[in-house]
Design a protein around this motif. Structure first.
Motif, short mmCIF file in Angstrom:
data_model
loop_
_atom_site.label_atom_id
_atom_site.label_comp_id
_atom_site.label_asym_id
_atom_site.label_seq_id
_atom_site.Cartn_x
_atom_site.Cartn_y
_atom_site.Cartn_z
N ARG A 219 2.31 4.62 -0.91
CA ARG A 219 1.80 5.69 -1.77
C ARG A 219 2.97 6.31 -2.50
O ARG A 219 3.93 6.77 -1.90
CB ARG A 219 1.06 6.73 -0.95
N ARG B 57 0.81 -1.22 0.00
CA ARG B 57 0.00 0.00 0.00
C ARG B 57 0.84 1.27 0.00
O ARG B 57 0.36 2.32 0.36
CB ARG B 57 -0.93 -0.02 1.21
N SER C 42 0.37 7.01 -7.40
CA SER C 42 -0.92 6.60 -6.84
C SER C 42 -1.85 7.81 -6.81
O SER C 42 -1.40 8.95 -6.66
CB SER C 42 -0.75 6.00 -5.45
N LYS D 124 -4.39 10.77 -5.95
CA LYS D 124 -4.50 11.66 -4.78
C LYS D 124 -5.52 11.08 -3.80
O LYS D 124 -6.62 10.69 -4.19
CB LYS D 124 -4.98 13.05 -5.22
N THR D 125 -5.17 11.06 -2.55
CA THR D 125 -6.11 10.50 -1.59
C THR D 125 -7.28 11.44 -1.41
O THR D 125 -7.14 12.65 -1.42
CB THR D 125 -5.43 10.24 -0.24
N THR D 126 -8.48 10.85 -1.27
CA THR D 126 -9.66 11.67 -1.01
C THR D 126 -10.05 11.58 0.46
O THR D 126 -11.05 12.13 0.87
CB THR D 126 -10.85 11.20 -1.86
N ARG D 127 -9.24 10.88 1.23
CA ARG D 127 -9.59 10.76 2.64
C ARG D 127 -9.13 11.99 3.40
O ARG D 127 -8.10 12.56 3.10
CB ARG D 127 -8.95 9.52 3.24
N THR D 128 -9.92 12.36 4.43
CA THR D 128 -9.50 13.44 5.30
C THR D 128 -9.61 12.93 6.73
O THR D 128 -10.02 11.80 6.96
CB THR D 128 -10.42 14.66 5.15
#
Ligand code: HEM
Ligand code: HEM
Lengths: 126, 158
Positions: B33, B31, B37, B39-43
């Protein structure tokens, strides 16, 4: 019943249920309360008319219930904060709950006369 | 090592293919990054929400219990409340500020708490969607109305 766990039917679960129920009740009260306070922008008479219902014996009983809900939610909320942030919080969560209940009973007894005194005088004559 | 040796997982960012010091193919942690990879959408929204419940709760103890003491216990309890009483209190910027902060914190705290409750019990996606819509609408409406009332209060309305 698995002993030694925080939740599942023991004090921890019931305090969580009560915290949730009181929180939702207070939120609904607050919604109505902001609406009734907004009547000060309509006219002094409209506001005073509605506030008059707050002074009736039956509503006084509801106010006592509201005080009960808020006092529990506030004191138990502080206990939740202590459980989360104090390193020994989980170990003493049960003792803290009984402390909360003790303070709650004392404050509720103290609120009896100020909140319900006028209602009792009205119902049973001065 | 010869140049035509190829990695099993394709060229890895910044790392050369294997050589004498790295005799085995380099395999990325599953996993990891990398620049490639998405862009993460997690906040950390839920973390901040969790923290907000605790911090606002501590402040609300003072604001709400103080409010109840003033409205229900001191100076005759509920019997004294009326338009004139409110006019007297909101003549002071201190109590205006007190009520304003209490309004915002209690509404946001309560709304975030109710969001959790809806997430817990409303299982069908459409039910959740509509309940939360209703909750957010009611919350925005109440906060704006309460704020407006504090700022536009007029003791000489009549
Ligand atoms: C039965 C108990 C209560 C009574 C009699 C009462 C009474 C009042 C009164 C007379 C006002 C007008 C402004 C002032 O005097 O400060 C007011 C405003 C306010 N109260 Fe209460 N209150 C009660 C409970 C609560 C509770 C439990 C909360 C919070 C959860 C609360 C939150 C507020 C807020 C946010 C305002 C400002 C409203 C606005 O912006 O229009 N009150 N309350
Ligand atoms: C008086 C001071 C208050 C304190 C110390 C306090 C504390 C807390 C804490 C720490 C939580 C998080 C519980 C958890 O994550 O398990 C919480 C939840 C909640 N609070 Fe409060 N709170 C206060 C006032 C209020 C008020 C005025 C309202 C309503 C407007 C309210 C409504 C709620 C609701 C609905 C929840 C969610 C309950 C749940 O998820 O089970 N609280 N409170």
């Amino acid at each position: 019943m698995p002993a030694g766990t925080l939740y599942r039917g023991r004090e921890g679960m019931w305090s969580w249920v009560a915290h949730r129920v009181t929180g939702v009740l207070i939120f609904f009260f607050l919604f109505v309360h902001v609406l009734d306070t907004a009547l000060v922008r309509v006219s002094p008479e409209a506001y005073d008319d509605v506030v008059a219902t707050y002074k009736t014996p039956l509503v006084a009983l509801l106010e006592y219930g509201l005080v009960a809900a808020i006092l529990f939610h506030a004191l138990n909320g502080l206990r939740v904060v202590a459980v989360d942030f104090w390193s020994k919080g989980t170990r003493y969560q049960k003792q803290m709950l009984w402390t909360v209940m003790g303070i709650w009973i004392v404050l509720m007894a103290g609120a009896l006369y100020p909140v319900l005194g006028h209602a009792v005088r009205e119902v049973f004559g001065s | 090592m010869s140049a035509e040796t190829t990695s099993a997982v394709g060229p890895v960012e910044g790392a050369s293919l294997y050589d004498v010091d790295n005799p085995a193919p380099l395999i990325e942690p599953p996993r990891k990054r990398t620049k490639k990879s998405p862009k993460t959408t997690r906040t950390n929204f839920e973390l901040y929400g969790w923290l907000f419940m605790r911090l606002s709760g501590i402040v609300l103890v003072v604001l709400v219990l103080g409010h109840l003491l003033i409205q229900l216990v001191l100076d005759g309890g509920v019997s004294k409340i009326g338009f004139a009483f409110v006019a007297g209190r909101w003549a002071s910027p201190f109590w205006q500020t007190w009520d304003l902060v209490m309004l915002w914190l209690a509404m946001l705290h309560g709304a975030n708490g109710l969001r959790t409750v809806i997430n817990d019990y409303a299982e069908r996606p459409t039910t959740r969607f509509w309940l939360k819509n209703l909750l957010y609408t009611a919350t925005v409406f109440t906060v704006l109305l309460g704020t407006l009332v504090i700022f536009t209060f007029d003791p000489n309305i009549r």
